[in-house]
Design an enzyme around this catalytic site. Sequence first.
Site, PDB file in Angstrom:
ATOM      1  CB  THR A 120      -0.918   0.018   1.228  1.00 22.49           C
ATOM      2  OG1 THR A 120      -0.104  -0.021   2.395  1.00 22.49           O
ATOM      3  CG2 THR A 120      -1.857  -1.166   1.195  1.00 22.49           C
ATOM      4  NE  ARG A 155      10.234   7.127  -5.161  1.00 23.20           N
ATOM      5  CZ  ARG A 155       9.084   7.183  -4.503  1.00 23.20           C
ATOM      6  NH1 ARG A 155       9.059   7.048  -3.194  1.00 23.20           N
ATOM      7  NH2 ARG A 155       7.965   7.394  -5.157  1.00 23.20           N
ATOM      8  CB  VAL A 156      13.226  12.034  -2.639  1.00 24.33           C
ATOM      9  CG1 VAL A 156      12.322  12.920  -1.790  1.00 24.33           C
ATOM     10  CG2 VAL A 156      14.622  11.955  -2.024  1.00 24.33           C
ATOM     11  N   GLY A 157      10.200  10.474  -2.660  1.00 19.20           N
ATOM     12  CA  GLY A 157       8.828  10.564  -3.158  1.00 19.20           C
ATOM     13  C   GLY A 157       8.193  11.908  -2.829  1.00 19.20           C
ATOM     14  CG  ASP A 158       3.990  11.847  -2.652  1.00 19.11           C
ATOM     15  OD1 ASP A 158       4.451  10.691  -2.814  1.00 19.11           O
ATOM     16  OD2 ASP A 158       2.975  12.067  -1.956  1.00 19.11           O
ATOM     17  CB  THR A 205      -1.916   8.203  -0.538  1.00 18.95           C
ATOM     18  OG1 THR A 205      -1.454   6.863  -0.752  1.00 18.95           O
ATOM     19  CG2 THR A 205      -3.423   8.229  -0.766  1.00 18.95           C
ATOM     20  N   GLY A 206      -0.108   7.854  -3.244  1.00 21.01           N
ATOM     21  CA  GLY A 206      -0.020   7.314  -4.600  1.00 21.01           C
ATOM     22  C   GLY A 206       1.413   7.332  -5.082  1.00 21.01           C
ATOM     23  N   GLY A 229       4.629   8.597  -5.995  1.00 25.84           N
ATOM     24  CA  GLY A 229       5.221   9.891  -5.671  1.00 25.84           C
ATOM     25  C   GLY A 229       5.671  10.683  -6.872  1.00 25.84           C
TER      26      GLY A 229
HETATM   27  N1  GLY Z   1       3.508   8.303  -2.042  1.00 25.83           N
HETATM   28  C1  GLY Z   1       4.647   7.725  -1.476  1.00 25.83           C
HETATM   29  C2  GLY Z   1       5.808   7.674  -2.346  1.00 25.83           C
HETATM   30  O1  GLY Z   1       5.689   7.675  -3.565  1.00 25.83           O
HETATM   31  O2  GLY Z   1       6.908   7.623  -1.830  1.00 25.83           O
END
Ligand code: GLY
Length: 284
Positions: free
Chosen positions: A168, A197-200, A219-220, A222
Site C-alpha cells: 500500500t 529515491r525521494v517521493g512526494d 497518497t499514490g 510519488g
Molecule cells: N507516495 C509515497 C511515495 O511515492 O513515496
Amino acid sequence: MNEDVVLLHGGAGSKDSFSERLSKYAMECSNIKDSLEAVIHSVRLLEDDPEFNAGTGSVKRIDGSIQMDAAVMIPGKLGSVIGIERVKNPVEVARMVMEKTPHLILEGDGATTFARKMGFHDYDPSTERSENIWKKTVEYLSGKNEEMPKRYENYLKFSDMFDIPKSTDTVGAVARIDGKFAGAVSTGGASPMMRGRVGDVPLPGCGIYVGEKGAVVATGIGEEIIRRMFCHNIYMQIGKESLRNILEREVEAFNGIEVGVIAVSGDEHASFSNTSMATGLFSR
Ligand code: GLY
C-alpha cells in the site's frame, strides 16, 4: 465556527475494509483540542499498525534497506524528514524538525542523527510482511517470477545497476480544529524503488500542503504527484467550487495512475481516490 474534523487515510491501495479501524483511530482524537496534535496522533497510530506502509511495516528498498519519509505542516510552518532510518515514528521526528530547528527539511544520516539527539531510540521497522514484499520484488526483478506487475517494467531497464531485489502507500491525516488546519503524512515509499529515491511525502506542495484556507494530503505514486505539485494545485482551488469536485477532477486527471487525496477547508472535508483507500473520520 464550523465543526471540528479529523480525517485519516490508510494509503492508496489500502483495503476499504480497514475504514472501520481508521474510524476508531480517528475517534481517539476526540479529546484532542489542537489540530497539529490530532494529525500527529492519528499518523502515529497508523505508523504503529503493521498493516500500513509507514513506520512499522514500511516497505523495503530494492537493496533491502528501509528509508522512510514524513512531514507535518500547519499554515506557514513545515517539518519534514527524507530517508530517515531505524526510528519508530518518523512523523514525530518531522515535528521536531519544525519545532526545534531553524530548518524545514532534514535528510538521510542527518535526519537519523538528529532523531537520536532528540531521544528517538534505534528501532527496526521491518516486519514479516515487508520482508515478503521485498522477496517478491527480488523475484520479479530477477525474472524468477513471470507474473510481474506492470510497475516493475521500468526497473528491468536498470537491472544491471542492482544486486537484485505490492504494497500500500503513504498514510496521512488532515484536521480542522477551532478553525485551525494541520496535515501530516508518513511512508516507507512506493515499492519498487532505489535507495535514495525521494517521493512526494516530504516535499511541500506535492504530498502535503496546509495554509489558511485548508489542509491537503496525498497518497499514490510519488513521481506522478510531484510532477503535478498535486496538493498545492488542489489547495489553490479551494473555495472556487465544492471540495469534492476539485478532488475528483484532479484525481481523474491521473488517468488511472493510482492516487488518492483527503482535504479539509473552512467548511468542508472530502476524500477521493481512483483505487481502494481506507479512510476514517471524527467530527464534533
Ligand atoms: N507516495 C509515497 C511515495 O511515492 O513515496
